[in-house]
Design a protein around this motif. Structure first.
Motif, PDB file in Angstrom:
ATOM      1  N   ARG A   1       0.845  -1.196   0.000  1.00 46.44           N
ATOM      2  CA  ARG A   1       0.000   0.000   0.000  1.00 46.44           C
ATOM      3  C   ARG A   1       0.876   1.240   0.000  1.00 46.44           C
ATOM      4  O   ARG A   1       1.758   1.385   0.849  1.00 46.44           O
ATOM      5  N   PRO A   2       0.672   2.158  -0.929  1.00 46.44           N
ATOM      6  CA  PRO A   2       1.484   3.375  -0.958  1.00 46.44           C
ATOM      7  C   PRO A   2       1.169   4.269   0.239  1.00 46.44           C
ATOM      8  O   PRO A   2       0.009   4.567   0.524  1.00 46.44           O
ATOM      9  N   ASP A   3       2.187   4.684   0.943  1.00 52.15           N
ATOM     10  CA  ASP A   3       1.982   5.522   2.123  1.00 52.15           C
ATOM     11  C   ASP A   3       3.301   6.174   2.498  1.00 52.15           C
ATOM     12  O   ASP A   3       4.382   5.709   2.109  1.00 52.15           O
TER      13      ASP A   3
ATOM     14  N   LEU B   1      11.459   9.645   8.671  1.00 48.11           N
ATOM     15  CA  LEU B   1      10.468   9.680   7.605  1.00 48.11           C
ATOM     16  C   LEU B   1      10.371   8.286   7.005  1.00 48.11           C
ATOM     17  O   LEU B   1      11.372   7.730   6.542  1.00 48.11           O
ATOM     18  N   VAL B   2       9.172   7.717   7.055  1.00 48.18           N
ATOM     19  CA  VAL B   2       8.948   6.357   6.577  1.00 48.18           C
ATOM     20  C   VAL B   2       8.141   6.436   5.287  1.00 48.18           C
ATOM     21  O   VAL B   2       7.112   7.125   5.226  1.00 48.18           O
ATOM     22  N   ILE B   3       8.591   5.733   4.274  1.00 58.33           N
ATOM     23  CA  ILE B   3       7.881   5.680   2.998  1.00 58.33           C
ATOM     24  C   ILE B   3       7.882   4.242   2.519  1.00 58.33           C
ATOM     25  O   ILE B   3       8.868   3.516   2.694  1.00 58.33           O
ATOM     26  N   THR B   4       6.772   3.809   1.962  1.00 55.18           N
ATOM     27  CA  THR B   4       6.666   2.427   1.526  1.00 55.18           C
ATOM     28  C   THR B   4       7.203   2.271   0.106  1.00 55.18           C
ATOM     29  O   THR B   4       7.278   3.230  -0.670  1.00 55.18           O
TER      30      THR B   4
ATOM     31  N   GLU C   1      -5.858   6.761  -3.986  1.00 56.66           N
ATOM     32  CA  GLU C   1      -6.939   6.325  -4.863  1.00 56.66           C
ATOM     33  C   GLU C   1      -7.343   4.877  -4.620  1.00 56.66           C
ATOM     34  O   GLU C   1      -8.475   4.492  -4.899  1.00 56.66           O
ATOM     35  N   GLY C   2      -6.450   4.056  -4.065  1.00 52.19           N
ATOM     36  CA  GLY C   2      -6.795   2.672  -3.783  1.00 52.19           C
ATOM     37  C   GLY C   2      -7.472   2.453  -2.446  1.00 52.19           C
ATOM     38  O   GLY C   2      -7.791   1.318  -2.088  1.00 52.19           O
TER      39      GLY C   2
END
Length: 312
Positions: free
Chosen positions: A151-153, A164-167, A251-252
């Motif tokens: 999941r994009p986050d 900073l955490v990013i998937t 959007e998902g």
């Protein structure tokens, strides 16, 4: 005893009328940082009214409090604020406000404790999902962590060593300036220390759930900090860029469908970015900032003017 009652009436009026004016106005969406300042000044004025009323009513009811509050003050000033006829009512009001102050402090401490617990839990989960590689220093504190996730986050994890955490899904979906805009959005939260503002508003709303001004403060803070971070990113990368990045990230999740999820504020944020109204003129922003800054001064005038007039 008249002054503490006047302060309580002022607190009730400010808590009842000002939130309605702020929530029904359209300018906070154009100036979220200024709106955050106005809300802080309003809540600060309400709390200041209660604090001053507690001190003055305590001085009227208890000699030990009076000796500290009016230490070195002329007798004429002391007589203005104290009257034996109101001592029972003054004592009850002082104790009630003191209990409210203690409860506020307890709620703030609980909120800080819970926030630290949640942060430690999230960091532990993050270490488990992103284990250190062989030879990597155990004391390193990376400011950017990439998490393998479908999941994009992206989010900012505050603390003594903020991260900073990013998937990985977000890295695949966001390209170029969109990724930079999302990172700038999260860094905007960190620079403004929005986490402390969120903790304080949540503590007040939790401790006094039936006081509308504190509930409105919490709700508006959660909304306005996102708008402020959006503006911080848009000033550097453009409103269209951050709007498209929000769409790609969300959007998902069903936020743009007929049955939106609880994070349905995202469509409103995207619409605001795409149909951006111009900022208020600088002169008006300065005037509104000055007016908001003067709001906490009103309780001080109500409390101290009678004493100053007694010096004449």
């Amino acid at each position: 005893m008249t002054v503490p009652l006047a302060l309580m009436v002022l607190a009730l009026l400010a808590a009842g009328l000002a939130p309605r004016v702020l929530t029904r106005s359209s300018w906070p969406d154009r100036e979220p940082v200024l709106a955050l300042w106005a809300w802080q000044c309003l809540v600060g004025a309400v709390l200041l009214c209660c604090g001053l009323a507690m001190a003055l009513s305590g001085a009227a009811a208890f000699a030990v409090v009076r000796s500290h509050v009016f230490a070195g003050a002329p007798d004429g000033v002391v007589r203005v604020y104290t009257s034996s006829a109101y001592a029972p009512w003054a004592g009850a009001l002082c104790l009630l406000l003191a209990c409210g102050g203690a409860w506020t402090g307890a709620m703030l401490l609980r909120e800080i404790r819970d926030a630290r617990t949640r942060r430690r839990k999230r960091r532990a989960e993050l270490r488990e999902r992103v284990p250190r590689l062989p030879g990597e220093s155990a004391t390193s504190s990376e400011r950017l962590v990439v998490l393998e996730e479908e999941r994009p986050d992206a989010w900012w994890l505050p603390g003594s060593t903020p991260q900073l955490v990013i998937t990985s899904a977000a890295l695949r979906r966001l390209k170029g300036r969109q990724l930079d805009a999302v990172l700038e959005h999260e860094q905007g939260h960190a620079r403004a220390r929005h986490d402390w503002l969120l903790h304080c508003s949540s503590a007040l709303a939790t401790g006094f759930s039936r006081v509308p001004v504190f509930a409105s403060f919490r709700d508006q803070v959660h909304r306005l900090v996102e708008l402020a971070a959006d503006d911080a990113a848009s000033r550097r990368y453009g409103r269209l860029t951050i709007a498209l990045a929000l769409v790609e990230l969300n959007e998902g999740r069903g936020v743009f469908g007929p049955c939106p999820t609880p994070v349905a504020m995202v469509p409103q944020r995207v619409h605001r970015l795409l149909t951006a109204a111009p900022r208020l003129p600088v002169s008006r922003r300065v005037r509104m900032t000055a007016v908001a800054s003067l709001v906490p001064v009103v309780p001080l005038l109500v409390a101290f003017v009678p004493g100053l007039s007694a010096l004449r």
